[in-house]
Design a protein around this motif. Structure first.
Motif, PDB file in Angstrom:
ATOM      1  N   ASP A 192       4.493  -5.480 -12.711  1.00  0.00           N
ATOM      2  CA  ASP A 192       3.868  -4.170 -12.537  1.00  0.00           C
ATOM      3  C   ASP A 192       4.342  -3.601 -11.212  1.00  0.00           C
ATOM      4  O   ASP A 192       5.106  -4.223 -10.481  1.00  0.00           O
ATOM      5  CB  ASP A 192       2.340  -4.317 -12.569  1.00  0.00           C
ATOM      6  CG  ASP A 192       1.642  -2.997 -12.907  1.00  0.00           C
ATOM      7  OD1 ASP A 192       2.332  -1.964 -12.972  1.00  0.00           O
ATOM      8  OD2 ASP A 192       0.412  -3.006 -13.076  1.00  0.00           O
ATOM      9  N   TRP A 193       3.866  -2.395 -10.875  1.00  0.00           N
ATOM     10  CA  TRP A 193       4.227  -1.784  -9.604  1.00  0.00           C
ATOM     11  C   TRP A 193       3.644  -2.595  -8.448  1.00  0.00           C
ATOM     12  O   TRP A 193       2.534  -3.133  -8.544  1.00  0.00           O
ATOM     13  CB  TRP A 193       3.718  -0.349  -9.528  1.00  0.00           C
ATOM     14  CG  TRP A 193       4.154   0.544 -10.645  1.00  0.00           C
ATOM     15  CD1 TRP A 193       3.355   1.213 -11.520  1.00  0.00           C
ATOM     16  CD2 TRP A 193       5.503   0.878 -11.013  1.00  0.00           C
ATOM     17  NE1 TRP A 193       4.109   1.923 -12.411  1.00  0.00           N
ATOM     18  CE2 TRP A 193       5.429   1.746 -12.114  1.00  0.00           C
ATOM     19  CE3 TRP A 193       6.759   0.514 -10.521  1.00  0.00           C
ATOM     20  CZ2 TRP A 193       6.567   2.262 -12.734  1.00  0.00           C
ATOM     21  CZ3 TRP A 193       7.888   1.030 -11.129  1.00  0.00           C
ATOM     22  CH2 TRP A 193       7.789   1.888 -12.220  1.00  0.00           C
ATOM     23  N   ASP A 194       4.371  -2.654  -7.352  1.00  0.00           N
ATOM     24  CA  ASP A 194       3.895  -3.331  -6.153  1.00  0.00           C
ATOM     25  C   ASP A 194       3.029  -2.369  -5.346  1.00  0.00           C
ATOM     26  O   ASP A 194       3.398  -1.912  -4.255  1.00  0.00           O
ATOM     27  CB  ASP A 194       5.075  -3.809  -5.305  1.00  0.00           C
ATOM     28  CG  ASP A 194       5.907  -4.846  -6.045  1.00  0.00           C
ATOM     29  OD1 ASP A 194       5.334  -5.561  -6.888  1.00  0.00           O
ATOM     30  OD2 ASP A 194       7.122  -4.923  -5.789  1.00  0.00           O
ATOM     31  N   GLY A 195       1.892  -1.998  -5.897  1.00  0.00           N
ATOM     32  CA  GLY A 195       0.989  -1.068  -5.237  1.00  0.00           C
ATOM     33  C   GLY A 195       1.369   0.381  -5.507  1.00  0.00           C
ATOM     34  O   GLY A 195       2.408   0.682  -6.100  1.00  0.00           O
ATOM     35  N   PRO A 196       0.541   1.300  -5.059  1.00  0.00           N
ATOM     36  CA  PRO A 196       0.774   2.730  -5.336  1.00  0.00           C
ATOM     37  C   PRO A 196       2.006   3.303  -4.647  1.00  0.00           C
ATOM     38  O   PRO A 196       2.483   4.366  -5.032  1.00  0.00           O
ATOM     39  CB  PRO A 196      -0.503   3.395  -4.806  1.00  0.00           C
ATOM     40  CG  PRO A 196      -1.066   2.427  -3.818  1.00  0.00           C
ATOM     41  CD  PRO A 196      -0.711   1.072  -4.327  1.00  0.00           C
ATOM     42  N   ALA A 197       2.541   2.612  -3.640  1.00  0.00           N
ATOM     43  CA  ALA A 197       3.694   3.144  -2.898  1.00  0.00           C
ATOM     44  C   ALA A 197       5.004   2.481  -3.313  1.00  0.00           C
ATOM     45  O   ALA A 197       6.002   2.575  -2.600  1.00  0.00           O
ATOM     46  CB  ALA A 197       3.474   2.967  -1.397  1.00  0.00           C
TER      47      ALA A 197
END
Length: 699
Positions: free
Chosen positions: A236-241
């Motif tokens: 998944d994405w490594d956090g929103p940034a």
């Protein structure tokens, strides 16, 4: 009190709204907020509810639950546990505020209860008042009615059902779908924290908790250890940034991609109508009739409507970038036989396949704009991109008129080859992949390569879909919406008539302005400036419609207590635009006289161009919001219907204008639009009722 209001204060604290939050992060946050309310009763109630329901909530339900958690904790508690029958029985104490000063667990004086107004104290064995007393004694609080904003809430309905099913005593007796007096396991223990991942989000929206049995919900959440372990390896994405997330691109790069895609769309649709300025030279060189030459326009436009249902779904498997490159390369290649054709047969075949390839690009390009921008920033870039396919046909006759007046007809296609070649190079060099599932697949490949661990997987790799079944659904579902949904049918029919009239004008304008005013080819091409100006003015009026949309949202919030958009709020531009189309057609019909200056009918076409853009804009956004789960199918249905009409109208337009006369032929088109003009307003008034009865629509 309402959300954000504070007793005794004149100001209001607005809840914090997260922008660009993915569903996985949203579930994790809502789980935390459900467990950490600060009041034990609410902690137990909402944590157990979130444990059972959060994983299967759709995006819309998650957003509703997010707003629900902004309410006062005691309000939520009473709304969930009290029945309407409690309104008829008096509370234990009429002094709701008594005991507040003493705090939870007694006053500073030790074991005595809260101090009453008389100065005496209550013991724990007595009936006590105030919220302090909820954990001791026998206390019956005053009934708190559910406000209008939550009365018909799906989330509150689920929460009340949850209370009844888990309550050991069966508190609520009026919950639909639950047997009266049933016993539950209680709400005395907070469940373990869950880890949500992208696989849960992939299924969100396909499960409706209102129609599911509680036992099934438990089975979905009680997964084997192997399945949980497998999900732990999902990428998944490594956090929103996360830098790989297309929403985190720089603003300049996003807009450069939008511009390239807009020019690509403009080039495709420009190719459709620029061909009409070659008729005179092509007819003379190949010896064909004007009707046969017009087939080159019709076949191209028909190809534009056919490809989205066949080639569009391929982006779900291979991403948007491969479709861009493949489709635009095909579009460029099929322009070559058009430019060097030695007979009309070659021209017609090449035109059909050119439209087919160009349409595959059009069917995917809008998705990239949605990939890069959040909901709050999407409107302006989407407006720019959406306008480009309609500006193409309107401006092409202007360019084609000059090219074919002073050069050989083949230079029309040489120009298009240069234009398409530049766009293709820009796509290859500057337009990256933006489809998030495919980017996560690439991220998983990188992790496998770097770590040497083959267990890393992207959601798209775990939950494989069949290409054949996906394409099959994309082919039959649009027709189901088109013929089974009255609103979809009427709006698609209306927009199809408008686009059909636009393409009919490519044959009618030379006839009208040539006979009435004696215009030559390049002068006739310039008459399309009226249409183009009207379209540009419509685009510039966007801020007006956004303000009107905001006013409708404000009004809805005042009436319901909830700031929520309805699909019908998108229809006002179409309502106004439909009458501009009617006005423009009748204006044009009855001002084309030699005694009337040529600028007057051209002004009438500007009203028609203004109406076309706003009609399409309102229709597209309404279809997306009215049929959220089937938005792609609704837009495919609209695209197929529009292209079919745009392909058919030019085939009889010239004959109709010759047989009926210029005035009555245009008036017939005006009467067609007049017949359909009331429908957007009717759907604005009655659309919500129709959606409630719809099999496909949102409610």
């Amino acid at each position: 009190m309402g959300v954000g209001e504070i007793e005794g204060a004149s100001f209001r604290v607005e809840p914090l709204r997260r922008v660009g939050e993915d569903s996985v992060t949203m579930r994790a946050r809502l789980q935390y907020q459900s467990r950490k309310r600060g009041i034990l009763e609410s902690d137990l109630l909402l944590s157990t509810f979130a444990d059972v329901n959060l994983g299967s909530m759709s995006k819309a339900q998650l957003e509703q639950y997010d707003r629900f958690l902004d309410e006062n904790d005691w309000d939520i508690y009473y709304w969930a546990t009290q029945s309407p029958a409690d309104a008829d029985s008096p509370p234990t104490s009429t002094k709701a505020e008594a005991g507040r000063s003493s705090g939870r667990g007694g006053n500073s004086g030790g074991d005595s209860g809260p101090v009453l107004e008389s100065g005496k104290t209550q013991t724990q064995s007595q009936s006590q008042s105030g919220e302090w007393a909820q954990t001791i004694g026998t206390f019956k609080p005053a009934y708190r009615p559910v406000p209008a904003r939550w009365k018909d809430s799906e989330i509150l309905s689920l929460l009340r059902k949850h209370v009844h099913e888990r309550s050991a005593g069966g508190i609520l007796e009026d919950v639909k779908g639950v047997e009266a007096g049933s016993k539950g396991t209680g709400l005395g223990r907070m469940p373990e924290v869950k880890v949500f991942d992208s696989s849960v989000a992939a299924f969100a929206g396909s499960i409706n908790p209102l129609h599911a049995k509680h036992s099934n919900d438990v089975e979905k959440n009680e997964q084997p250890d192997e399945a949980i372990a497998e999900k732990a390896w999902l990428v998944d994405w490594d956090g929103p940034a996360d830098g790989m997330n297309p929403k985190n691109m720089s603003t300049g790069r996003k807009w450069s991609i939008v511009v390239i895609l807009a020019f690509g769309s403009y080039c495709v649709t420009n190719t459709s109508s620029l061909y009409t300025t070659t008729y005179d030279q092509v007819d003379a060189e190949f010896g064909n009739s004007r009707l046969v030459a017009t087939l080159g326009l019709s076949l191209f436009v028909f190809g534009l409507g056919l490809a989205p249902m066949v080639l569009g779904p391929l982006s779900e498997f291979y991403g948007r970038r491969p479709v861009y490159i493949f489709a635009y390369t095909g579009f460029f290649i099929w322009l070559i036989p058009c430019a060097v054709a030695q007979n009309i047969q070659t021209m017609l075949i090449a035109r059909f396949f050119d439209g087919l390839c160009g349409s595959a690009f059009l069917s995917v390009a809008g998705g990239s704009v949605g990939d890069m921008f959040t909901k709050d920033t999407l409107h302006s870039p989407m407006l720019i991109y959406s306008a480009s396919p309609f500006l193409g046909p309107g401006t092409a006759p202007i360019m084609g008129g000059f090219i074919n007046s002073f050069a050989h007809w083949r230079w029309s296609f040489y120009f298009l080859l240069i234009f398409a070649g530049v766009v293709l190079i820009a796509i290859v060099l500057f337009v990256p992949e933006t489809y998030m599932p495919v980017i996560l697949r690439e991220k998983a490949r990188q992790k496998r390569k770097e770590s040497g661990d083959s267990r890393w997987r992207a959601p798209i790799e775990v939950y494989e879909k069949s290409i054949a079944s996906t394409v099959g659904r994309s082919m039959y579902r649009p027709f189901m919406l088109l013929f089974l949904e009255p609103m979809c049918f009427a709006l698609c029919f209306f927009s199809s008539i408008l686009l059909g009239i636009l393409y009919l004008f490519f044959g009618a304008y030379p006839l009208v302005f040539g006979h009435v005013y004696g215009f030559n080819l390049w002068q006739t091409g310039l008459t399309f400036v009226g249409l183009s100006v009207g379209m540009v003015v419509a685009i510039m009026s966007d801020s007006i419609w956004r303000k009107h949309y905001a006013r409708l949202m404000d009004k809805n919030e005042r009436e319901t207590g909830e700031r929520k958009s309805e699909p019908e709020f998108r229809l006002p531009p179409t309502i106004v635009a439909s009458w501009f189309c009617v006005l423009g057609l009748f204006w044009f019909a009855w001002t084309i006289y030699p005694s009337v200056h040529w600028i007057v009918p051209i002004i009438g076409t500007a009203f028609f161009g203004f109406g076309i853009i706003l009609s399409f804009s309102g229709t597209f956004t309404f279809l997306v919001e009215a049929y959220p789960l089937y938005a792609a199918s609704a837009l495919s249905a609209n695209s197929f219907a529009r292209s079919s009409f745009a392909a058919a109208f030019p085939l009889f337009g010239r004959q109709m204008y010759t047989a009926m006369g210029f005035h009555w032929a245009t008036s017939l088109l005006g009467f067609l639009t007049l017949l359909m003009a009331p429908f957007p307003y009717l759907f604005f008034i009655y659309g919500k009722r129709l959606r409630a009865k719809s099999k496909f629509g949102s409610t």
